[in-house]
Design an enzyme around this catalytic site. Sequence first.
Site, mmCIF file in Angstrom:
data_model
loop_
_atom_site.group_PDB
_atom_site.id
_atom_site.type_symbol
_atom_site.label_atom_id
_atom_site.label_comp_id
_atom_site.label_asym_id
_atom_site.label_seq_id
_atom_site.Cartn_x
_atom_site.Cartn_y
_atom_site.Cartn_z
ATOM 1 N N ILE A 230 35.253 38.034 37.668
ATOM 2 C CA ILE A 230 36.378 38.240 38.572
ATOM 3 C C ILE A 230 36.827 36.738 38.896
ATOM 4 C CG2 ILE A 230 35.467 38.454 40.821
ATOM 5 C CD1 ILE A 230 37.860 40.426 41.181
ATOM 6 N N SER A 231 38.019 36.093 38.782
ATOM 7 C CA SER A 231 38.486 34.955 39.079
ATOM 8 C C SER A 231 37.949 33.735 38.537
ATOM 9 C CB SER A 231 38.564 34.810 40.593
ATOM 10 O OG SER A 231 39.093 33.646 41.254
ATOM 11 N N LEU A 232 37.242 32.785 39.066
ATOM 12 C CA LEU A 232 36.591 31.829 38.325
ATOM 13 C C LEU A 232 35.687 32.566 37.381
ATOM 14 C CD1 LEU A 232 35.846 29.033 37.657
ATOM 15 C CD2 LEU A 232 34.252 28.763 39.524
#
Length: 388
Positions: A230-232
């Site tokens: 998730i995200s990075l």
Amino acid sequence: MNGARTVFYYFPDNYMWSSAFNLALMAGGSLGEMHRWLAPLRDGEPEPEAWGKAWAGMAGQQEEQAEKDLQAGLRRSAGLRYLRASVYHASGERQIAPGPEKTASYRAALDAFEKAIELAPLNVERIEVPSPDGVLPGYLIPARTAEPAPVVIFYGGFDVTKEILYGFVEEEFVRRGITCLVMDSPGVGEPLRLRNVPSRPDYEVPTGAIIDYLETRADVDAGRIGVMGISLGGYYAPRSAAFEPRIKACAAWGGIWDWGATWEKRWATRSKTVSVPWFQLPWVMGTDTMEAGLERVKQWTLVDVLPRLTQPLLILHGENDRQVAVEDAYKAYEAAGSSDKTLRVFSVAEGGAEHCQTDEPDPARQLIADWFAQRFGTRPAQTVPDAR
């Protein structure tokens, strides 16, 4: 749609704090409990000291109530209070600069989560994986199946730890006959906060160590190992899949293309739409200065990596993502070498348009779990009870 205010601004005109508020809700926080402690901070200039005290007070209140529940013999009630307390400690810690206060808040989050595991109880097993970066801790959320189950490794990103990751997915994979492993890895959680282990661009190295460990478990089907982030983590997971053939499917909960270029733009414009203060980049990169961090983060790019990725790939992104441009998700999708690849962009009209669908996360969560279930050929586990 870039000007649309689709995210819930609990703190007027403060994206960073409002983003943290929404993330805590996504991880299982209670709106009423959070509002009681944070309402006094909504007006006036943001004060980091007040932020930390509010979240610590919020968590402390739940821990006090949990002890009263225990005295009354209400173990599950106490366990779930400790689970929320862990979310609150972790949410406050994310905005605190490295130092004794941050470490104390983080350890409090770990302690509260361990109590939640014991008392709720949670279907969770703590595991520790030997790796070139030292021990990598994680929580295995095992499928309730008689046969070895497929497993999905779940990575956080720039500022989300394994305890928060658990709150994001709980038993959604288990309900589909899949084990999930939420991990603290280089640059995240315990390795960063307790041992100063920074991130690394070649994430296939820790991923390889985790898979080596998983292959030793009789309850894991080593032929069906997936990875998501998730995200990075939308960099970590595809990077791992591109160089680790033992991964059979990959999901990016947030598309990443060239994270160095993203950070160059953020810093040049002193962006107001970042999730944590500026100290986070050099801390995660393991550098002493912002300038050195900006130079090192240039290695975090998928431009030349994604053509190597051939496994089934799912990318999710928000139309109004103000942390990572939606154009990056389209670039990542087009570059990926997978024949089975899907890009799902959530629109403003339907919801889920913000970064990693923090404004409306459940449709994304369900889509990811269903997508892996389809690729791994699992069936719903009808007898799995709710995690809460």
